[in-house]
Design a protein around this motif. Structure first.
Motif, PDB file in Angstrom:
ATOM      1  N   ILE A 101      -2.035  64.255   4.302  1.00 17.83           N
ATOM      2  CA  ILE A 101      -0.807  63.534   4.644  1.00 17.83           C
ATOM      3  C   ILE A 101       0.318  64.495   5.022  1.00 17.83           C
ATOM      4  CG2 ILE A 101       0.210  63.349   2.341  1.00 17.83           C
ATOM      5  CD1 ILE A 101      -0.084  60.511   4.944  1.00 17.83           C
ATOM      6  N   ALA A 102       0.363  65.688   4.441  1.00 18.30           N
ATOM      7  CA  ALA A 102       1.411  66.655   4.787  1.00 18.30           C
ATOM      8  C   ALA A 102       1.241  67.134   6.223  1.00 18.30           C
ATOM      9  CB  ALA A 102       1.385  67.838   3.825  1.00 18.30           C
ATOM     10  N   GLY A 103       0.034  67.567   6.570  1.00 17.07           N
ATOM     11  CA  GLY A 103      -0.208  68.048   7.926  1.00 17.07           C
ATOM     12  C   GLY A 103      -0.021  66.962   8.962  1.00 17.07           C
ATOM     13  N   LEU A 104      -0.488  65.747   8.668  1.00 17.41           N
ATOM     14  CA  LEU A 104      -0.355  64.653   9.617  1.00 17.41           C
ATOM     15  C   LEU A 104       1.101  64.241   9.795  1.00 17.41           C
ATOM     16  CD1 LEU A 104      -3.400  62.453   8.538  1.00 17.41           C
ATOM     17  CD2 LEU A 104      -3.190  63.826  10.635  1.00 17.41           C
ATOM     18  N   ALA A 105       1.871  64.216   8.702  1.00 14.98           N
ATOM     19  CA  ALA A 105       3.281  63.854   8.808  1.00 14.98           C
ATOM     20  C   ALA A 105       4.043  64.875   9.640  1.00 14.98           C
ATOM     21  CB  ALA A 105       3.898  63.740   7.413  1.00 14.98           C
ATOM     22  N   CYS A 106       3.742  66.161   9.422  1.00 16.71           N
ATOM     23  CA  CYS A 106       4.378  67.218  10.208  1.00 16.71           C
ATOM     24  C   CYS A 106       3.993  67.089  11.676  1.00 16.71           C
ATOM     25  CB  CYS A 106       3.966  68.584   9.655  1.00 16.71           C
ATOM     26  SG  CYS A 106       4.749  69.984  10.471  1.00 16.71           S
ATOM     27  N   ALA A 107       2.714  66.918  11.937  1.00 20.10           N
ATOM     28  CA  ALA A 107       2.227  66.818  13.312  1.00 20.10           C
ATOM     29  C   ALA A 107       2.809  65.601  14.023  1.00 20.10           C
ATOM     30  CB  ALA A 107       0.706  66.757  13.320  1.00 20.10           C
ATOM     31  N   ASP A 108       2.902  64.479  13.317  1.00 11.87           N
ATOM     32  CA  ASP A 108       3.428  63.256  13.921  1.00 11.87           C
ATOM     33  C   ASP A 108       4.889  63.421  14.323  1.00 11.87           C
ATOM     34  OD1 ASP A 108       3.114  60.338  14.524  1.00 11.87           O
ATOM     35  OD2 ASP A 108       4.670  60.172  12.992  1.00 11.87           O
TER      36      ASP A 108
END
Length: 329
Positions: free
Chosen positions: A10-17
């Motif tokens: 969720i951290a990587g996806l939130a940053c990427a989004d």
């Protein structure tokens, strides 16, 4: 900027989004078979149909206004639902825990089954800016990228960061995770357990009737998680032994005789519950190297999301920032 994110939790996806929404091309790499990290869901076929198990994080809370707004948006989309059995402010993904992660990943370039072995940085041409290249296990190198985000557990992050930022790597090494052995089991009939949730009954930390969560369907399915001390003491034992021991412990604490399960598996989370370094994210503007994850801010889904979004904000506002920046909580 062309940005690589290592880790599709969720951290990587939130940053990427957040970076994607500001028109930066982002590529996300993850060694797993699906996005979500510890917000993952495992599905197993049984004679009574497919059973789903949220075998990592069981629920999450939303207290920060920004994350609460995100959760309310997910609720509108039918991706999350409240789960009163776990508490008045508990939320779970719907119809599975990984629903929010899958939603975030759907609009991103996510490369699964891609374990990053090393990172290198070199100039593309004479006088040009240095760029990052990532070596994927048993695949060709990926790149060039203008920036890299490391969004994986602290133990794994330390290995990748060691060659590039001593302070970041030292902080990761100083913030270890705790393990968790998890058993998932499905049954032909509903078990005669009065409650859908059992907690803190050593060696079991948590046992939940997964099929009773919002949006779930039969067959009867349970997720049984051992406490960290027991998991640590039995970390290297065979999954078959763990499966038998935890099913027996569950039978004891539930006060019932378990029927033979339709299907059952043991899963070892070597990095289950993160530590907390007390900072929101890390950003080295000179190298264009960032770090985010729940191990920085706290062992909660909300903390992972906040860490990722705050790192994205630092990257977007990178000009003029200190070379090494650890944003406090």
């Amino acid at each position: 900027m062309r940005i690589a994110v290592i880790g599709a939790g969720i951290a990587g996806l939130a940053c990427a989004d957040e970076l994607r929404r500001h028109d930066h091309p982002v590529t996300v790499f993850d060694k797993g078979r699906g996005p979500g990290g510890r917000m993952s869901t495992r599905r197993l076929d049984t004679p009574s149909g497919q059973a789903g198990f949220d075998h990592g994080a069981q629920y999450f809370t939303a207290r920060d206004p920004a994350f609460l707004a995100q959760v309310e948006q997910w609720e509108t989309l039918g991706l999350v639902a409240s789960w009163p059995a776990a508490g008045p402010d508990a939320w779970t993904g719907a119809p599975s825990m990984n629903a929010p992660a899958r939603h975030l990943a759907a609009s991103l370039d996510v490369r699964l089954g891609a374990r990053i072995e090393t990172m290198s940085r070199r100039r593309q041409e004479r006088g040009g800016a240095a760029a990052w290249h990532l070596q994927v296990e048993q695949q060709s190198a990926q790149g060039p990228f203008d920036a890299v985000v490391v969004a994986i557990p602290s133990e794994q992050a330390a290995t990748l960061l060691a060659a590039w930022d001593d302070d970041f790597a030292a902080l990761a090494r100083a913030t270890p995770s705790r393990p968790c052995w998890t058993v998932v089991a499905a049954f032909a009939e509903r078990l005669p357990v009065a409650t859908d949730l059992l907690q803190h009954l050593r060696p079991i930390q948590w046992a939940a009737r997964n099929s009773a969560k919002p949006g779930r369907s039969p067959p009867e399915s349970w997720v049984i998680q051992a406490d960290p001390d027991w998991s640590d003491a039995h970390l290297e034992e065979a999954p078959e032994t763990i499966l038998a021991d935890l099913l027996a412990a569950f039978s004891t604490v539930a006060g019932i005789r378990l029927p033979p399960p339709l299907v059952a598996r043991a899963h070892r989370w070597r990095y289950a519950r993160s530590g907390s370094a007390g900072v929101a994210m890390l950003w080295n503007d000179a190298l264009r190297l960032g770090v985010c994850g729940d191990w920085l801010l706290g062992a909660r889904v909300e903390c992972a999301w906040l860490s990722g979004t705050r790192l994205a904000a630092a990257i977007l506002d990178g000009a003029g920032r200190p070379t090494n920046m650890a944003e406090p909580t």
